[in-house]
Design an enzyme around this catalytic site. Sequence first.
Site, PDB file in Angstrom:
ATOM      1  N   ASP A 207       3.690   2.897  -8.852  1.00 23.94           N
ATOM      2  CA  ASP A 207       4.237   1.855  -7.983  1.00 23.94           C
ATOM      3  C   ASP A 207       5.758   2.028  -7.868  1.00 23.94           C
ATOM      4  O   ASP A 207       6.423   2.371  -8.836  1.00 23.94           O
ATOM      5  CB  ASP A 207       3.908   0.469  -8.570  1.00 23.94           C
ATOM      6  CG  ASP A 207       3.924  -0.600  -7.490  1.00 23.94           C
ATOM      7  OD1 ASP A 207       3.532  -1.736  -7.799  1.00 23.94           O
ATOM      8  OD2 ASP A 207       4.321  -0.279  -6.345  1.00 23.94           O
ATOM      9  N   CYS A 239      -2.349  -0.567  -0.804  1.00 18.71           N
ATOM     10  CA  CYS A 239      -1.905  -0.203  -2.138  1.00 18.71           C
ATOM     11  C   CYS A 239      -1.965  -1.504  -2.928  1.00 18.71           C
ATOM     12  O   CYS A 239      -3.030  -2.138  -2.933  1.00 18.71           O
ATOM     13  CB  CYS A 239      -0.524   0.470  -2.117  1.00 18.71           C
ATOM     14  SG  CYS A 239       0.603  -0.159  -0.870  1.00 18.71           S
ATOM     15  N   ARG A 245       3.755   2.314  -0.719  1.00 21.07           N
ATOM     16  CA  ARG A 245       2.921   3.517  -0.727  1.00 21.07           C
ATOM     17  C   ARG A 245       2.109   3.628   0.570  1.00 21.07           C
ATOM     18  O   ARG A 245       1.938   4.715   1.118  1.00 21.07           O
ATOM     19  CB  ARG A 245       2.026   3.503  -1.967  1.00 21.07           C
ATOM     20  CG  ARG A 245       2.817   3.710  -3.272  1.00 21.07           C
ATOM     21  CD  ARG A 245       2.014   3.431  -4.528  1.00 21.07           C
ATOM     22  NE  ARG A 245       1.830   1.999  -4.746  1.00 21.07           N
ATOM     23  CZ  ARG A 245       1.249   1.492  -5.848  1.00 21.07           C
ATOM     24  NH1 ARG A 245       0.795   2.299  -6.801  1.00 21.07           N
ATOM     25  NH2 ARG A 245       1.116   0.180  -5.997  1.00 21.07           N
ATOM     26  N   SER A 246       1.670   2.493   1.094  1.00 19.37           N
ATOM     27  CA  SER A 246       0.896   2.525   2.348  1.00 19.37           C
ATOM     28  C   SER A 246       1.738   3.043   3.509  1.00 19.37           C
ATOM     29  O   SER A 246       1.280   3.870   4.301  1.00 19.37           O
ATOM     30  CB  SER A 246       0.369   1.124   2.673  1.00 19.37           C
ATOM     31  OG  SER A 246      -0.551   0.686   1.676  1.00 19.37           O
ATOM     32  N   GLN A 283       8.950   1.401   1.234  1.00 20.70           N
ATOM     33  CA  GLN A 283       9.769   0.351   0.612  1.00 20.70           C
ATOM     34  C   GLN A 283      11.031   0.869  -0.046  1.00 20.70           C
ATOM     35  O   GLN A 283      12.045   0.166  -0.074  1.00 20.70           O
ATOM     36  CB  GLN A 283       8.942  -0.387  -0.441  1.00 20.70           C
ATOM     37  CG  GLN A 283       9.635  -1.645  -0.923  1.00 20.70           C
ATOM     38  CD  GLN A 283       9.126  -2.124  -2.243  1.00 20.70           C
ATOM     39  OE1 GLN A 283       8.484  -1.364  -2.961  1.00 20.70           O
ATOM     40  NE2 GLN A 283       9.369  -3.372  -2.560  1.00 20.70           N
TER      41      GLN A 283
END
Length: 308
Positions: A207, A239, A245-246, A283
């Site tokens: 993460d 995710c 991550r997506s 992100q």
Amino acid sequence: TTDIRPNDNMSLPDSVIETNRPIRIENFSNHYRVMSADSDFRFSEEFEELKHVGREQPCTAADLPCNRPKNRFTNILPYDHSRFKLQPVDDEEGSDYINANYVPGHNSPREFIVTQGPLHSTRDDFWRMCWESNSRAIIMLTRCVEKGREKCDHYWPYDTMPVYYGDISVQILNETRYPDWNISEFMVCRGDTQRVIRHFHFTTWPDFGVPNPPHTLVRFVRAFREKVAPDQRPIVVHCSAGVGRSGTFICLDRIIQQISVSDYVDIFGIVYAMRKERVWMVQTEQQYICIHQCLLTVLEGKELTGAP
Ligand SMILES: CNC(=O)[C@H](Cc1ccc(NS(=O)(=O)O)cc1)NC(=O)[C@H](Cc1ccc(O)cc1)NC(=O)OC(C)(C)C
């Protein structure tokens, strides 16, 4: 003063530069070198320019008292204009709500449905979304538990016995395990109708971080693209929060397809467009740079080198 932007879109008007920064593929290696110089100074600058994109858009549905408990995180809420709407149940307030947004892909403006890792209390809604969207593929980019914290409910059966999630039954047909991902096929039934939905689960992506080495992600994107049917059905991607991550996965999927049909690649423009539909897509700066590193390995033909 001359534009110091290290690419060749000098002729584009400012308004387009604000949303698109296409880089000629033959210049990409030099572009990466310039952007990463001085401790990634220009990457930091460019990523910062994405900070406020989309943030003025309302999230009123997510904020309703009946829907607040359906959000895994308080700061990750779906914009109203692009949110996926479940078929409402009678007059039940909030019954159309799930923390999920349509996000554009290379092949269509609503190619992906990006969502948070289901909560135990929203996993029935998650399966309703998969069914009602007519999706045939789920991309999962988190483990259920990471560093002792629950990141996602285990929303599918633990063995081959069928399990009901609301009025939807899910049964594992098969599972193939690889070092960094698993690919399964689920038989999903609602009433008299049954479908096979493929589950692509990347299992080694920390993460807020990036896969190690980055080209593992390139191989996963290719493994996914080899198996997913080239139809117009939406692809569900999640995710834990469904942003970092997506977003990184979708951006890489798009540029790998973009370079096969264009002389230009526009990572900034893709992230800009995704953030207009869902908050914080890609992100962290590290994830933004990782996308560039993945493309470098593809362009330099290095994606197949290194550990199997
Ligand atoms: C930096 N961390 C976060 O922003 C996470 C949401 C999140 C985003 C992205 C990811 N990575 S992922 O998209 O790749 O899964 C995981 C979690 N949010 C929380 O933990 C938020 C706190 C927070 C952090 C940062 C911020 O700017 C505002 C509020 N906490 C929070 O929602 O607490 C609950 C779960 C108890 C309701």
